[in-house]
Design a protein around this motif. Structure first.
Motif, PDB file in Angstrom:
ATOM      1  N   HIS A 112    -137.877  93.055  68.089  1.00 10.09           N
ATOM      2  CA  HIS A 112    -138.275  93.590  69.392  1.00 10.09           C
ATOM      3  C   HIS A 112    -138.643  92.449  70.339  1.00 10.09           C
ATOM      4  O   HIS A 112    -138.179  92.383  71.486  1.00 10.09           O
ATOM      5  N   MET A 113    -139.474  91.513  69.850  1.00  4.63           N
ATOM      6  CA  MET A 113    -139.918  90.386  70.674  1.00  4.63           C
ATOM      7  C   MET A 113    -138.752  89.475  71.043  1.00  4.63           C
ATOM      8  O   MET A 113    -138.640  89.017  72.183  1.00  4.63           O
ATOM      9  N   ALA A 114    -137.862  89.249  70.096  1.00  3.73           N
ATOM     10  CA  ALA A 114    -136.688  88.395  70.354  1.00  3.73           C
ATOM     11  C   ALA A 114    -135.790  89.028  71.418  1.00  3.73           C
ATOM     12  O   ALA A 114    -135.321  88.341  72.342  1.00  3.73           O
ATOM     13  N   ALA A 115    -135.557  90.346  71.304  1.00  2.00           N
ATOM     14  CA  ALA A 115    -134.677  91.042  72.248  1.00  2.00           C
ATOM     15  C   ALA A 115    -135.277  91.057  73.654  1.00  2.00           C
ATOM     16  O   ALA A 115    -134.588  90.757  74.641  1.00  2.00           O
ATOM     17  N   CYS A 116    -136.559  91.373  73.745  1.00  4.27           N
ATOM     18  CA  CYS A 116    -137.202  91.488  75.059  1.00  4.27           C
ATOM     19  C   CYS A 116    -137.366  90.133  75.753  1.00  4.27           C
ATOM     20  O   CYS A 116    -137.609  90.070  76.954  1.00  4.27           O
ATOM     21  N   SER A 117    -137.226  89.050  75.008  1.00  2.95           N
ATOM     22  CA  SER A 117    -137.321  87.697  75.582  1.00  2.95           C
ATOM     23  C   SER A 117    -135.990  87.212  76.145  1.00  2.95           C
ATOM     24  O   SER A 117    -135.948  86.212  76.863  1.00  2.95           O
ATOM     25  N   LEU A 118    -134.896  87.910  75.820  1.00  2.00           N
ATOM     26  CA  LEU A 118    -133.567  87.474  76.265  1.00  2.00           C
ATOM     27  C   LEU A 118    -133.329  87.825  77.732  1.00  2.00           C
ATOM     28  O   LEU A 118    -133.778  88.880  78.203  1.00  2.00           O
ATOM     29  N   PRO A 119    -132.593  86.980  78.468  1.00  2.00           N
ATOM     30  CA  PRO A 119    -132.227  87.344  79.857  1.00  2.00           C
ATOM     31  C   PRO A 119    -131.473  88.673  79.913  1.00  2.00           C
ATOM     32  O   PRO A 119    -131.626  89.432  80.866  1.00  2.00           O
ATOM     33  N   GLU A 120    -130.666  88.950  78.875  1.00  2.00           N
ATOM     34  CA  GLU A 120    -129.857  90.189  78.853  1.00  2.00           C
ATOM     35  C   GLU A 120    -130.711  91.454  78.843  1.00  2.00           C
ATOM     36  O   GLU A 120    -130.215  92.532  79.168  1.00  2.00           O
ATOM     37  N   HIS A 121    -132.002  91.303  78.468  1.00  2.00           N
ATOM     38  CA  HIS A 121    -132.893  92.475  78.468  1.00  2.00           C
ATOM     39  C   HIS A 121    -132.987  93.089  79.868  1.00  2.00           C
ATOM     40  O   HIS A 121    -133.196  94.296  80.020  1.00  2.00           O
ATOM     41  N   ASN A 122    -132.785  92.247  80.908  1.00  2.00           N
ATOM     42  CA  ASN A 122    -132.855  92.748  82.286  1.00  2.00           C
ATOM     43  C   ASN A 122    -131.759  93.764  82.612  1.00  2.00           C
ATOM     44  O   ASN A 122    -131.835  94.443  83.639  1.00  2.00           O
ATOM     45  N   LEU A 123    -130.734  93.845  81.763  1.00  2.00           N
ATOM     46  CA  LEU A 123    -129.668  94.834  81.989  1.00  2.00           C
ATOM     47  C   LEU A 123    -130.198  96.265  81.967  1.00  2.00           C
ATOM     48  O   LEU A 123    -129.542  97.164  82.483  1.00  2.00           O
ATOM     49  N   ILE A 124    -131.376  96.465  81.387  1.00  2.00           N
ATOM     50  CA  ILE A 124    -131.919  97.839  81.347  1.00  2.00           C
ATOM     51  C   ILE A 124    -132.217  98.370  82.743  1.00  2.00           C
ATOM     52  O   ILE A 124    -132.364  99.574  82.935  1.00  2.00           O
ATOM     53  N   GLY A 125    -132.270  97.472  83.739  1.00  2.00           N
ATOM     54  CA  GLY A 125    -132.503  97.909  85.119  1.00  2.00           C
ATOM     55  C   GLY A 125    -131.233  98.184  85.902  1.00  2.00           C
ATOM     56  O   GLY A 125    -131.284  98.629  87.047  1.00  2.00           O
ATOM     57  N   TRP A 126    -130.066  97.924  85.279  1.00  2.00           N
ATOM     58  CA  TRP A 126    -128.778  98.152  85.962  1.00  2.00           C
ATOM     59  C   TRP A 126    -128.384  99.614  85.835  1.00  2.00           C
ATOM     60  O   TRP A 126    -128.233 100.133  84.731  1.00  2.00           O
ATOM     61  N   THR A 127    -128.183 100.285  86.990  1.00  2.75           N
ATOM     62  CA  THR A 127    -127.800 101.708  86.942  1.00  2.75           C
ATOM     63  C   THR A 127    -126.622 102.059  87.843  1.00  2.75           C
ATOM     64  O   THR A 127    -126.152 103.189  87.829  1.00  2.75           O
ATOM     65  N   GLU A 128    -126.133 101.099  88.649  1.00  2.00           N
ATOM     66  CA  GLU A 128    -124.977 101.428  89.501  1.00  2.00           C
ATOM     67  C   GLU A 128    -124.122 100.192  89.760  1.00  2.00           C
ATOM     68  O   GLU A 128    -124.614  99.059  89.679  1.00  2.00           O
ATOM     69  N   GLY A 129    -122.844 100.448  90.065  1.00  2.00           N
ATOM     70  CA  GLY A 129    -121.907  99.362  90.321  1.00  2.00           C
ATOM     71  C   GLY A 129    -121.591  98.572  89.064  1.00  2.00           C
ATOM     72  O   GLY A 129    -121.925  98.985  87.948  1.00  2.00           O
ATOM     73  N   LEU A 130    -120.933  97.427  89.265  1.00  2.00           N
ATOM     74  CA  LEU A 130    -120.633  96.546  88.131  1.00  2.00           C
ATOM     75  C   LEU A 130    -121.925  95.939  87.589  1.00  2.00           C
ATOM     76  O   LEU A 130    -122.858  95.688  88.352  1.00  2.00           O
ATOM     77  N   PRO A 131    -121.999  95.704  86.269  1.00  4.48           N
ATOM     78  CA  PRO A 131    -123.210  95.101  85.709  1.00  4.48           C
ATOM     79  C   PRO A 131    -123.368  93.660  86.183  1.00  4.48           C
ATOM     80  O   PRO A 131    -122.374  92.968  86.408  1.00  4.48           O
ATOM     81  N   PRO A 132    -124.608  93.193  86.339  1.00  5.01           N
ATOM     82  CA  PRO A 132    -124.814  91.793  86.735  1.00  5.01           C
ATOM     83  C   PRO A 132    -124.395  90.854  85.611  1.00  5.01           C
ATOM     84  O   PRO A 132    -124.532  91.197  84.435  1.00  5.01           O
ATOM     85  N   VAL A 133    -123.882  89.690  85.972  1.00  2.00           N
ATOM     86  CA  VAL A 133    -123.494  88.727  84.932  1.00  2.00           C
ATOM     87  C   VAL A 133    -124.453  87.546  84.873  1.00  2.00           C
ATOM     88  O   VAL A 133    -124.520  86.849  83.872  1.00  2.00           O
ATOM     89  N   GLN A 134    -125.198  87.315  85.966  1.00  2.00           N
ATOM     90  CA  GLN A 134    -126.215  86.266  85.957  1.00  2.00           C
ATOM     91  C   GLN A 134    -127.581  86.936  85.913  1.00  2.00           C
ATOM     92  O   GLN A 134    -127.936  87.695  86.810  1.00  2.00           O
ATOM     93  N   LEU A 135    -128.328  86.648  84.863  1.00  2.00           N
ATOM     94  CA  LEU A 135    -129.605  87.330  84.645  1.00  2.00           C
ATOM     95  C   LEU A 135    -130.733  86.320  84.562  1.00  2.00           C
ATOM     96  O   LEU A 135    -130.578  85.252  83.968  1.00  2.00           O
TER      97      LEU A 135
END
Length: 572
Positions: free
Chosen positions: A535-558
């Motif tokens: 859990h701690m390892a996952a939440c520390s990753l930049p990719e964790h910010n993808l949970i805020g993506w809800t429209e359009g193409l997903p962001p590639v720079q996090l």
């Protein structure tokens, strides 16, 4: 330069030779190739040479440059001129085929359809092109989700192939139609069609690779049909046949002898692509059966094969295979308690979306669903709800819709204060008119056990065990929880292991089994620590910010996370 008195063949062949030399150079010298082809028009060539040169220019510009408008102009001229020339089918229909493909790339589908229809109408005396153009128009309708029109065209193709004596291509048309009927859930039409295909395939004696490829196509449809129905145990003989079939194909050498019937000049998939497809189908089976280590093994093999193929092959089917494999392995990681790895694989899917708008359109709902499942696993319930809501807006697929809604219901249950939304949602869940909505846990357990659906069996057992424990029936609870724990360890399913060990601890404690309770408590502590670290390892990753993506193409720079937190920073 050739003089005006020289025979047209000599100057034409010279320019054509130079053009081909430049085209096949390493690296290709496309500008010089185009220059040579354009020089042909300086000699005022015959209509035949003029039409063929326009086709060649259009083809080179379309395939090797970004000058699509100029490619389109040349292809339109090739199509127009070639219609005025008798017995010039190869240029005429190739121009039509390539031009309609270009129109589709420019989103001019309404221009592509009538062009293909006219070409189909005038190609009936040319079996190869007539069949190819029918396949192409059927594919266009399929991409537009007009499966009824596509099925009709494939039916026409099957009958035409029968008339011109091509049982091989007849089988290809029928199997393609069967695939679309499965997508439409027209099961009453699928069964007789697959039976007919089986007879045609077994009775056809031609090129061994073509015969085996037909068998692979047929068996893939059979296996996916079983998997779609959740018949994991029943599918095993077909899956074994499919795996044996692909082994046979891999030992066969491509036969260079062309078929005597021009209508037989088709191939379903290259054998390397079939190999990846069989891996993919095996992964699907392993996932549904709950053999997650096996699923991971075959996914790794398939992805490795795909990476090799993509270096030499730009076929759009390869990224599609890659996305579907990643979708399965992401689910696998979430179940086995490897959320950090799942996030990195979710990021790979995002990268693929940026390379293909078609992939994004077809798979965005699935990715939002996977992110919703990830959010549940890290206890970000607001984000889970947002992801599932976004996924629901992007899909009309009934099974995916039901899966999303049931997971959204689980979010409402976990939040505890969403009864009204939960009841409203439950009223909407009706997977299928023929599917009983009111099902009991024992019936679920019976069905899942009968078909070796190990994860469903494990979840049913632990839930029943929990119910019996709450009711004070400790013996019956133990009879459920112990096999649930064994099955969860075999899968392995980290959440069910955590739940089972907690239940075993409480169960043994209530029964006065101090030693067993202590052992269960230690197991529970081990699983808790593993999940917490992940859990701690996952939440520390930049990719964790993808949970805020809800429209359009997903962001590639996090933005990177400052620490192991489920809080969000702004998305770029």
């Amino acid at each position: 330069m050739a003089t005006a008195t020289e025979a047209p063949e000599s100057w034409y062949l010279a320019l054509l030779g130079f053009a081909e030399h430049f085209r096949t150079s390493s690296p290709p010298k496309i500008r010089l190739c185009v220059h040579c082809l354009k020089a042909v028009f300086q000699f005022k060539p015959t209509q035949r040479i003029e039409a063929r040169t326009h086709l060649q220019l259009g083809s080179v510009l379309y395939q090797h440059t970004k000058n699509i408008e100029l490619a389109r102009t040349h292809l339109e001229k090739a199509w127009f001129i070639s219609q005025q020339i008798p017995q010039f089918e190869d240029v005429q229909f190739e121009a039509a085929s390539l031009l309609s493909e270009l129109y589709c790339q420019q989103n001019l589908v309404d221009s592509a359809k009538p062009l293909l229809r006219k070409a189909i109408q005038i190609s009936q005396q040319t079996p190869y092109w007539h069949c190819r153009l029918l396949f192409q128009l059927a594919q266009l309708h399929t991409l537009e989700k007009d499966l009824v029109s596509a099925c009709d065209l494939l039916g026409v193709g099957a009958e035409y192939a029968r008339v011109v004596g091509s049982e091989y291509t007849r089988a290809l048309f029928l199997l393609s139609k069967g695939m679309l009927l499965l997508m439409e859930r027209k099961l009453s039409e699928v069964h007789p069609l697959l039976t007919l295909c089986s007879t045609i395939v077994e009775n056809w004696h031609g090129n061994p690779i073509q015969k085996e490829s037909l068998r692979v196509f047929f068996l893939v449809l059979q296996v996916t049909h079983y998997l779609d129905a959740g018949q994991i145990k029943s599918v095993k003989p077909c899956l074994k046949q499919l795996q044996q079939c692909i082994q046979t194909i891999s030992t066969l050498h491509d036969d260079e002898i062309l078929p005597s019937n021009s209508a037989d000049l088709f191939h379903w998939l290259p054998k390397e692509h079939m190999c990846v497809l069989v891996y993919l189908v095996t992964v699907m089976h392993s996932m549904q059966a709950g053999y997650l280590e096996k699923a991971q093994k075959y996914t790794d093999k398939a992805l490795m094969q795909l990476e090799k193929l993509k270096m030499l092959d730009s076929s759009p089917i390869l990224p599609t295979f890659q996305v579907i494999l990643l979708e399965h392995i992401i689910m696998c990681r979430l179940v086995t308690g490897h959320k950090a790895t799942a996030l990195q694989e979710i990021s790979q899917v995002c990268q693929l979306f940026h390379q293909s708008s078609r992939l994004f359109t077809n798979h965005a709902a699935q990715l939002h669903t996977l992110l919703g499942l990830y959010c549940i696993s890290v206890n970000c319930m607001d984000n889970a709800e947002a992801q599932f809501t976004a996924a629901l807006q992007m899909t009309t697929h009934q099974e995916l819709w039901t899966f999303i809604v049931t997971n959204l219901a689980s979010v409402y249950i976990r939040e505890g204060n969403r009864q009204q939304e939960l009841y409203s949602l439950l009223e909407r869940i009706n997977p299928d008119q023929n599917f009983p909505v009111r099902r009991f846990l024992r019936e679920t357990l019976k069905m899942s056990n009968a078909e070796d659906l190990n994860r469903l069996t494990a979840c049913s057992l632990v839930l029943l065990g929990h119910i019996f424990f709450v009711l004070g029936n400790h013996r019956e609870s133990s009879n459920m929880v112990v096999p649930a724990m064994q099955l969860a360890s075999k899968i392995p399913d980290m959440s069910v292991q955590l739940w089972s060990s907690a239940l075993l601890k409480d169960l043994n404690k209530s029964c006065g089994n101090t030693i067993d309770a202590h052992e269960a408590a230690q197991m529970h502590q081990t699983f808790s620590q593993q999940l917490l670290q992940d859990h701690m390892a996952a939440c520390s990753l930049p990719e964790h910010n993808l949970i805020g993506w809800t429209e359009g193409l997903p962001p590639v720079q996090l933005q990177p996370q400052n620490g192991p937190t489920t809080g969000l920073t702004s998305l770029l």
